[in-house]
Design a protein around this motif. Structure first.
Motif, PDB file in Angstrom:
ATOM      1  N   GLN A 252       0.825  -1.205   0.000  1.00  9.09           N
ATOM      2  CA  GLN A 252       0.000   0.000   0.000  1.00  9.09           C
ATOM      3  C   GLN A 252       0.862   1.259   0.000  1.00  9.09           C
ATOM      4  O   GLN A 252       0.628   2.201  -0.768  1.00  9.09           O
ATOM      5  CB  GLN A 252      -0.901   0.027   1.238  1.00  9.09           C
ATOM      6  CG  GLN A 252      -2.116  -0.875   1.189  1.00  9.09           C
ATOM      7  CD  GLN A 252      -2.936  -0.702   2.452  1.00  9.09           C
ATOM      8  OE1 GLN A 252      -2.629  -1.289   3.485  1.00  9.09           O
ATOM      9  NE2 GLN A 252      -3.970   0.102   2.378  1.00  9.09           N
ATOM     10  N   ILE A 253       1.834   1.259   0.883  1.00  9.24           N
ATOM     11  CA  ILE A 253       2.683   2.452   1.015  1.00  9.24           C
ATOM     12  C   ILE A 253       3.545   2.633  -0.227  1.00  9.24           C
ATOM     13  O   ILE A 253       3.701   3.759  -0.736  1.00  9.24           O
ATOM     14  CB  ILE A 253       3.531   2.342   2.294  1.00  9.24           C
ATOM     15  CG1 ILE A 253       2.617   2.336   3.521  1.00  9.24           C
ATOM     16  CG2 ILE A 253       4.531   3.491   2.388  1.00  9.24           C
ATOM     17  CD1 ILE A 253       3.315   2.030   4.820  1.00  9.24           C
ATOM     18  N   LEU A 254       4.113   1.529  -0.733  1.00  7.84           N
ATOM     19  CA  LEU A 254       4.924   1.614  -1.951  1.00  7.84           C
ATOM     20  C   LEU A 254       4.144   2.231  -3.102  1.00  7.84           C
ATOM     21  O   LEU A 254       4.668   3.037  -3.878  1.00  7.84           O
ATOM     22  CB  LEU A 254       5.400   0.209  -2.356  1.00  7.84           C
ATOM     23  CG  LEU A 254       6.638  -0.339  -1.661  1.00  7.84           C
ATOM     24  CD1 LEU A 254       6.776  -1.835  -1.943  1.00  7.84           C
ATOM     25  CD2 LEU A 254       7.881   0.387  -2.135  1.00  7.84           C
ATOM     26  N   ASN A 255       2.873   1.870  -3.212  1.00  2.82           N
ATOM     27  CA  ASN A 255       2.074   2.324  -4.338  1.00  2.82           C
ATOM     28  C   ASN A 255       1.648   3.782  -4.235  1.00  2.82           C
ATOM     29  O   ASN A 255       1.195   4.360  -5.218  1.00  2.82           O
ATOM     30  CB  ASN A 255       0.824   1.451  -4.470  1.00  2.82           C
ATOM     31  CG  ASN A 255       1.149   0.092  -5.055  1.00  2.82           C
ATOM     32  OD1 ASN A 255       2.154  -0.083  -5.721  1.00  2.82           O
ATOM     33  ND2 ASN A 255       0.298  -0.883  -4.795  1.00  2.82           N
ATOM     34  N   GLN A 256       1.795   4.378  -3.049  1.00  2.90           N
ATOM     35  CA  GLN A 256       1.350   5.768  -2.877  1.00  2.90           C
ATOM     36  C   GLN A 256       2.477   6.719  -2.486  1.00  2.90           C
ATOM     37  O   GLN A 256       2.283   7.928  -2.496  1.00  2.90           O
ATOM     38  CB  GLN A 256       0.264   5.828  -1.788  1.00  2.90           C
ATOM     39  CG  GLN A 256      -0.916   4.911  -2.012  1.00  2.90           C
ATOM     40  CD  GLN A 256      -1.648   5.181  -3.303  1.00  2.90           C
ATOM     41  OE1 GLN A 256      -1.693   6.326  -3.783  1.00  2.90           O
ATOM     42  NE2 GLN A 256      -2.210   4.144  -3.902  1.00  2.90           N
ATOM     43  N   ILE A 257       3.654   6.184  -2.151  1.00  2.00           N
ATOM     44  CA  ILE A 257       4.692   6.968  -1.494  1.00  2.00           C
ATOM     45  C   ILE A 257       5.163   8.168  -2.308  1.00  2.00           C
ATOM     46  O   ILE A 257       5.607   9.175  -1.762  1.00  2.00           O
ATOM     47  CB  ILE A 257       5.906   6.052  -1.135  1.00  2.00           C
ATOM     48  CG1 ILE A 257       6.893   6.771  -0.209  1.00  2.00           C
ATOM     49  CG2 ILE A 257       6.599   5.554  -2.378  1.00  2.00           C
ATOM     50  CD1 ILE A 257       6.379   6.966   1.168  1.00  2.00           C
ATOM     51  N   ASP A 258       5.040   8.089  -3.647  1.00  2.00           N
ATOM     52  CA  ASP A 258       5.539   9.193  -4.477  1.00  2.00           C
ATOM     53  C   ASP A 258       4.493  10.288  -4.692  1.00  2.00           C
ATOM     54  O   ASP A 258       4.785  11.312  -5.311  1.00  2.00           O
ATOM     55  CB  ASP A 258       5.993   8.661  -5.835  1.00  2.00           C
ATOM     56  CG  ASP A 258       4.824   8.184  -6.668  1.00  2.00           C
ATOM     57  OD1 ASP A 258       3.939   7.519  -6.101  1.00  2.00           O
ATOM     58  OD2 ASP A 258       4.792   8.476  -7.876  1.00  2.00           O
ATOM     59  N   LYS A 259       3.280  10.106  -4.169  1.00  2.00           N
ATOM     60  CA  LYS A 259       2.216  11.081  -4.389  1.00  2.00           C
ATOM     61  C   LYS A 259       2.554  12.404  -3.695  1.00  2.00           C
ATOM     62  O   LYS A 259       2.977  12.433  -2.537  1.00  2.00           O
ATOM     63  CB  LYS A 259       0.882  10.552  -3.854  1.00  2.00           C
ATOM     64  CG  LYS A 259       0.380   9.284  -4.537  1.00  2.00           C
ATOM     65  CD  LYS A 259      -0.092   9.571  -5.952  1.00  2.00           C
ATOM     66  CE  LYS A 259      -0.939   8.421  -6.494  1.00  2.00           C
ATOM     67  NZ  LYS A 259      -0.227   7.147  -6.587  1.00  2.00           N
TER      68      LYS A 259
END
Length: 699
Positions: free
Chosen positions: A613-620
């Motif tokens: 979950q975090i990997l998929n959103q961390i660059d937002k």
């Protein structure tokens, strides 16, 4: 100690020199010494030594001669060194500990290390050692026996050039001295690898009389190991061919070279360990002078290579590829890929580059996950990996098939994924080449290895001593590195993790004393969601007080909270803002509990899902803080990954754990009572079955 050194000096003298010494001092005439052995003469001298000052003075002035072996090394780290550390007492205390360890063995190969002399200047540290080395033999009764022989060792450490020479015979002795020097005076040494540029500083190829080569090529019709010997070796065509062959490495050399004005001496060299040896006896002073001159020549050559940008030659000379950091990587293919990555990142550090082309090999995606890299996710058509195949399968790995091909596999379910569905459009997207679309983030283990290797280069690239972190990721065949933070720029560095007590909205709640002594498992009972979860219910849950879950407890403390339905495709579970002083934190909150009583780890499903979950959103860019909401324990490895991810992407990290959640629950119960509501009924409305022992706490 003086007696031991005197014995060494006497042993290195010829029997004729000993007879002359005794005769000169009228201790024993020539005619009386003719029938005595060398050992008998030495015993006689030692008996007279304490009572004869003239004899002692003569022996003190003798120069100890021996057949030396020594190792060329470099200073890997001296950041904690100070000249005050170089004292006989400090070094002897570390030798004592080493000797105690040796004494636990029944027949230690080496024992009784002693330091008998320390000399230091601003640039040179000179240490003289003695120790006992075991020799095994068959006695006259046909039984295996042993005897210990006294050995001498010398360490010359050049602080200016960051190089050192250790005179000893074996790698074990060298490593013992490495350890004592590191522990006592805070200087860490590593062996040099003697590449051709460094071998040429010992002697030109014209002076080589014997050479052994390793040929690393299957295309050349030659044995892998070739040994050549001739008094005029350099004039032989086959020798010249191997010397100029880029696939051939000279592993061993034997020179005939002048040594401090003495007639030509033989000098052997083993390239891989940086070892040199002289098969003839020479004196300590001659070895000391030769060593200092050789250190200067080697240091100057390495400096010239560094100034000329010969980075690969520096890496090879410092033996980085055979260092313990690299060789500890068991999989050789993964080891080679990580070494290749290290070369690329170090070049970026030296050239102050923020981006560099780099295509990770299939081996990284297929065998370096999860130890060295987190599960990778994909950039498809410019959008970052919000694609799924089953629950949370928007994390992937490559599996090597028997035919040599690689299949894209779900990290969570281990199912094959030949196509991925875009969750927003429903389009089916074919994955032709995962390498071109992968985003890879390192684990703390990989960062530890890369930082340690980077520090190994400080002797030649002093600027690298300022590197304090490696915030990088590999994205679509490109390394992206935050150079400012790597070099510790204070304007761009920040503390990643936030203490909940620092948060303005939580200070009063977390410091308050509540009268509810609630059972430990009530937080797990409340869970991440309730039975009435829907877009409509979640959007108004915080204000309506109709339902409750752990996310509700946290959401009530946030500014501008947005509670999202807890399902497999959400961006996050909760969003909102906190304040820390005058700073505003924009949070994406991720809620996850361990299964049953289990905690969260990087390798169990719930921990891996949370990481995904975090990997998929961390660059937002919509948020600057990752908040993790859990009443389960978080394994240290997983927590370290969260910290590293946040640091890499310039995000802060907030952990809301059992302690904080219990306080928030206490606050919620108080508030419900004040509003005239029954907490038990709200919990039951949420689909939670209260056990008998919990009911009494909520009256």
């Amino acid at each position: 100690m003086g007696n031991l050194l005197s014995t060494l000096k006497l042993k290195s003298q010829s029997i004729e020199d000993l007879r002359i010494l005794l005769n000169d001092l009228n201790i024993l005439l020539f005619e009386d010494s003719e029938g005595k052995s060398k050992s008998e003469l030495i015993t006689l001298i030692e008996e007279k030594l304490s009572k004869n000052k003239t004899l002692k003075s003569r022996i003190d002035n003798l120069n100890y001669s021996f057949k030396p072996s020594f190792y060329l090394t470099f200073i890997k780290d001296k950041s904690s060194y100070s000249q005050d550390l170089v004292t006989k007492r400090k070094i002897e205390s570390k030798l004592k500990l080493l000797n105690q360890e040796k004494d636990t063995e029944r027949y230690p190969a080496i024992r009784s290390y002693q330091l008998f002399e320390v000399n230091k200047t601003k640039d040179i540290i000179e240490l003289h050692f003695l120790w006992h080395k075991i020799h095994w033999y068959w006695n006259t009764n046909y039984k295996l026996a042993n005897i210990y022989e006294l050995n001498y060792g010398l360490a010359l450490i050049d602080l200016k050039s960051n190089k050192a020479i250790l005179s000893c015979h074996t790698k074990k002795e060298r490593d013992d001295l490495f350890r004592v020097i590191k522990d006592a005076i805070k200087i860490e040494l590593n062996a040099l690898h003697l590449t051709k540029p460094l071998l040429n500083q010992i002697g030109s190829f014209d002076s080589v009389k014997r050479a052994q080569y390793f040929v690393n090529s299957n295309e050349i019709q030659l044995p892998q190991n070739i040994t050549l010997g001739d008094d005029n070796l350099s004039t032989k065509q086959i020798a010249r061919e191997q010397e100029e062959n880029i696939d051939a490495t000279r592993k061993e050399s034997f020179y005939r070279i002048p040594l401090r004005g003495i007639e030509e001496q033989g000098l052997g060299v083993t390239s891989e360990t940086g070892k040199l040896w002289i098969p003839q006896k020479v004196t300590i002073s001659e070895i000391r002078d030769f060593s200092l001159k050789l250190l200067t020549k080697v240091a100057n050559e390495l400096d010239a290579l560094a100034a000329d940008g010969q980075f690969e030659k520096i890496i090879n000379s410092l033996g980085i590829k055979s260092s313990k950091e690299i060789t500890s990587i068991a999989n050789i293919s993964v080891r080679n890929e990580i070494f290749r990555l290290f070369i690329a990142i170090t070049n970026m550090l030296l050239n102050k580059e923020s981006e560099k082309s780099f295509t990770p090999g299939h081996i990284i995606l297929s065998q370096a996950i999860n130890k060295y890299f987190n599960p990778f996710y994909l950039v498809i058509e410019g959008e970052i990996g919000e694609y799924f195949f089953g629950e949370y399968d928007n994390q992937f790995k490559l599996k090597l098939e028997p035919d040599g091909s690689y299949e894209l596999i779900s990290f969570i379910s281990d199912k094959k994924v030949s196509q991925i569905v875009n969750k927003e459009t429903g389009d089916v997207i074919e994955i032709d080449e995962a390498l071109d679309k992968a985003i890879l983030t390192p684990t703390p283990k990989l960062i530890e290895i890369l930082l340690s290797l980077t520090k190994s280069l400080i002797s030649q690239y002093p600027d690298l001593q300022n590197v304090i972190s490696l915030p990088f990721r590999i994205e679509s065949n490109l390394i992206k590195l935050d150079i400012n933070r790597a070099y510790g720029n204070v304007q761009t560095n920040f503390v990643t993790e936030i203490n909940p007590l620092e948060i303005n909205e939580l200070k009063q709640i977390l410091r308050k004393k509540y009268s509810y002594n609630l059972p430990d498992n009530i937080l797990h009972l409340l869970g991440e969601k309730c039975d009435n979860m829907s877009d409509s219910n979640c959007s108004k849950c915080i204000m309506s007080n109709e339902f409750v879950c752990l996310r509700t407890l946290v959401g009530r403390t946030l500014k501008r909270p947005v509670l999202l339905p807890h399902k497999n495709i959400e961006i996050s579970d909760l969003q909102g803002e906190y304040g820390v002083g005058n700073q505003q934190l924009k949070l994406f909150v991720f809620a996850k509990l361990g299964s049953g009583n289990a905690g969260l780890t990087a390798r169990n499903k719930n921990g891996a899902v949370l990481l995904g979950q975090i990997l998929n959103q961390i660059d937002k860019s919509e948020f600057n803080t990752v908040a993790i909401l859990t009443s389960s324990t978080i394994n240290e490895d997983l927590l370290s990954r969260f910290r590293l991810l946040c640091s890499t992407y310039n995000k802060k990290l907030l952990i809301l754990n059992t302690e904080a959640l219990e306080q928030m629950l206490g606050q919620w119960i108080d508030d419900m009572h004040i509003d005239g509501l029954d907490p038990k009924e709200i919990i039951k409305n949420s689909g939670k079955v209260l056990k008998r022992e919990m009911n009494k706490y909520l009256k």
